[in-house]
Design a protein around this motif. Structure first.
Motif, PDB file in Angstrom:
ATOM      1  N   VAL A 240       0.828  -1.205   0.000  1.00 42.76           N
ATOM      2  CA  VAL A 240       0.000   0.000   0.000  1.00 42.76           C
ATOM      3  C   VAL A 240       0.861   1.251   0.000  1.00 42.76           C
ATOM      4  O   VAL A 240       0.617   2.205  -0.753  1.00 42.76           O
ATOM      5  N   ASP A 241       1.902   1.275   0.837  1.00 39.46           N
ATOM      6  CA  ASP A 241       2.763   2.451   0.917  1.00 39.46           C
ATOM      7  C   ASP A 241       3.399   2.778  -0.437  1.00 39.46           C
ATOM      8  O   ASP A 241       3.589   3.955  -0.779  1.00 39.46           O
ATOM      9  N   GLN A 243       2.065   2.388  -3.298  1.00 35.60           N
ATOM     10  CA  GLN A 243       1.078   2.856  -4.261  1.00 35.60           C
ATOM     11  C   GLN A 243       0.405   4.164  -3.865  1.00 35.60           C
ATOM     12  O   GLN A 243      -0.309   4.765  -4.671  1.00 35.60           O
ATOM     13  N   LYS A 244       0.613   4.614  -2.647  1.00 35.33           N
ATOM     14  CA  LYS A 244       0.033   5.898  -2.235  1.00 35.33           C
ATOM     15  C   LYS A 244       0.599   7.030  -3.091  1.00 35.33           C
ATOM     16  O   LYS A 244       1.758   6.999  -3.490  1.00 35.33           O
ATOM     17  N   THR A 245      -0.249   8.007  -3.351  1.00 33.61           N
ATOM     18  CA  THR A 245       0.177   9.154  -4.145  1.00 33.61           C
ATOM     19  C   THR A 245       1.003  10.112  -3.293  1.00 33.61           C
ATOM     20  O   THR A 245       0.557  10.546  -2.221  1.00 33.61           O
ATOM     21  N   ASN A 248      -0.133  13.293  -0.766  1.00 30.29           N
ATOM     22  CA  ASN A 248      -1.439  13.120  -0.136  1.00 30.29           C
ATOM     23  C   ASN A 248      -1.284  12.513   1.251  1.00 30.29           C
ATOM     24  O   ASN A 248      -0.345  11.759   1.506  1.00 30.29           O
ATOM     25  N   TYR A 250      -3.043  10.117   4.322  1.00 30.59           N
ATOM     26  CA  TYR A 250      -3.981   9.008   4.424  1.00 30.59           C
ATOM     27  C   TYR A 250      -4.247   8.674   5.890  1.00 30.59           C
ATOM     28  O   TYR A 250      -3.396   8.880   6.747  1.00 30.59           O
ATOM     29  N   ALA A 261      -6.300   2.260   3.763  1.00 35.71           N
ATOM     30  CA  ALA A 261      -5.625   3.547   3.870  1.00 35.71           C
ATOM     31  C   ALA A 261      -6.464   4.494   3.023  1.00 35.71           C
ATOM     32  O   ALA A 261      -6.562   4.331   1.798  1.00 35.71           O
ATOM     33  N   ARG A 263      -7.506   8.240   1.653  1.00 39.02           N
ATOM     34  CA  ARG A 263      -6.945   9.571   1.390  1.00 39.02           C
ATOM     35  C   ARG A 263      -7.772  10.655   2.085  1.00 39.02           C
ATOM     36  O   ARG A 263      -8.998  10.684   1.981  1.00 39.02           O
ATOM     37  N   GLU A 273     -10.590   7.882  -2.444  1.00 38.01           N
ATOM     38  CA  GLU A 273      -9.510   6.948  -2.757  1.00 38.01           C
ATOM     39  C   GLU A 273      -9.214   6.051  -1.555  1.00 38.01           C
ATOM     40  O   GLU A 273      -8.900   6.539  -0.470  1.00 38.01           O
ATOM     41  N   PHE A 275      -7.089   2.385  -0.364  1.00 36.72           N
ATOM     42  CA  PHE A 275      -6.117   1.338  -0.670  1.00 36.72           C
ATOM     43  C   PHE A 275      -6.216   0.243   0.390  1.00 36.72           C
ATOM     44  O   PHE A 275      -6.379   0.540   1.581  1.00 36.72           O
ATOM     45  N   LYS A 284      -6.838  -0.707  -5.217  1.00 35.47           N
ATOM     46  CA  LYS A 284      -7.206   0.706  -5.150  1.00 35.47           C
ATOM     47  C   LYS A 284      -8.667   0.830  -5.557  1.00 35.47           C
ATOM     48  O   LYS A 284      -9.059   0.369  -6.629  1.00 35.47           O
TER      49      LYS A 284
END
Length: 315
Positions: A240-241, A243-245, A248, A250, A261, A263, A273, A275, A284
């Motif tokens: 997950v970490d 793929q986080k933007t 942003n 979370y 997670a 957003r 969003e 995850f 996602k």
């Protein structure tokens, strides 16, 4: 130019197709009707047909993406290919049905187009910046091929011409499509509103390794009047970490026993969003709203429907 390629990549529409049926034996022979075996599945890295347009995938690509779409009844309505290289160059192949070039491409770009013949067909060729787009209109069908280079260089046109020299037009009667299986997740997409279509995207490395698969659902009166779009994308073998933007924030939420997670929104909207990790893969779940001149717009209706959509998710 990126907008031109994006339209061709994301809005490539095709006519519904039906697979070939089985062969029937002579009725006088007394033999039972024989049903042919299901056609062999063609992987995205081996697929070379966008309806009647046959092509040779570019050498040295890093990943291949196939997009197929279906209407609310499950009929195939869309197909395109996108090949990307390590330097971010890309090649797109696809086609659209029921539109004129002027509906798809900015008028300024069409006015700058030149004419060229490939595979016996007349194409309009648009060159903008470091990209080339070739369009062929045949009745209600527009075939599109785009080659976007990482930077402008003298040899770009030669590479584009080389790719075009290997295309041909066939009498294909079948086309490969992907299913919407997302590896164990269940959800209630139909309850989110009036679904007009869904889109399936599969991305693989050149060696056939699956890296991503996504399903997107479109809701509204019809495809020209969308209210919102929801998406579930699976990232294979990641966290997950990862793929986080970036940029942003979370927060952790648990829904139906699933840890997400989520957003944090800064504009008063409800979360768009989510995850979650499932085994080695990351899912996602995203409210993609509708595109507008200012980016993406998410109505209150879409936010409420999305909340219910997330609550329906189980593994």
């Amino acid at each position: 130019m990126k907008k031109v390629l994006a339209v061709l990549l994301c809005a490539v529409m095709i006519i519904s197709l039906s697979a070939c049926g089985g062969k029937k034996s002579d009725a006088k022979s007394g033999e039972k009707t024989a049903v042919s075996e299901a056609p062999k599945f063609i992987d995205v890295t081996e697929d070379t047909d966008a309806m009647n347009l046959h092509f040779t995938p570019p050498a040295g690509y890093e990943s291949a993406e196939r997009v197929t779409g279906k209407d609310a009844k499950g009929n195939l309505t869309e197909k395109s290919f996108n090949y990307t290289f390590a330097d971010s160059s890309s090649v797109m192949v696809g086609y659209t049905v029921g539109k004129n070039a002027s509906d798809t491409i900015p008028q300024k770009s069409l006015e700058s187009a030149t004419s060229a013949t490939y595979a016996g067909k007349q194409f309009k060729v648009i060159e903008e910046g470091s990209a080339f787009v070739a369009l062929c209109e045949e009745g209600s069908v527009i075939y599109g091929i785009g080659y976007s280079f990482a930077k402008k260089a003298d040899g770009n046109k030669a590479k584009f011409e080389d790719f075009m020299s290997n295309i041909s037009f066939t009498k294909a009667s079948e086309t490969q499509e992907d299913d919407d299986d997302l590896f164990g997740i269940t959800y209630d997409a139909k309850a989110a509103g009036n679904m007009t279509s869904r889109q399936i995207t599969v991305t693989k490395k050149a060696d056939g390794t699956l890296t991503k698969k996504a399903v997107s659902w479109h809701y509204g009166k019809d495809e020209e009047n969308l209210d919102y779009r929801f998406l579930i994308r699976v990232y294979k073998d990641t966290t997950v970490d990862a793929q986080k933007t970036s940029g942003n924030e979370y927060e952790e939420k648990v829904i139906n026993g699933i840890t997400y997670a989520v957003r944090k929104m800064t504009n008063g909207e409800k979360p768009c969003e989510y995850f979650t990790q499932h085994g080695k893969d990351v899912y996602k779940i995203y409210n993609n709203g509708v595109a507008s001149g200012w980016g993406v717009k998410r109505s209150e209706q879409s936010q409420t429907a999305f909340e219910n959509f997330v609550k329906s998710i189980k593994f």
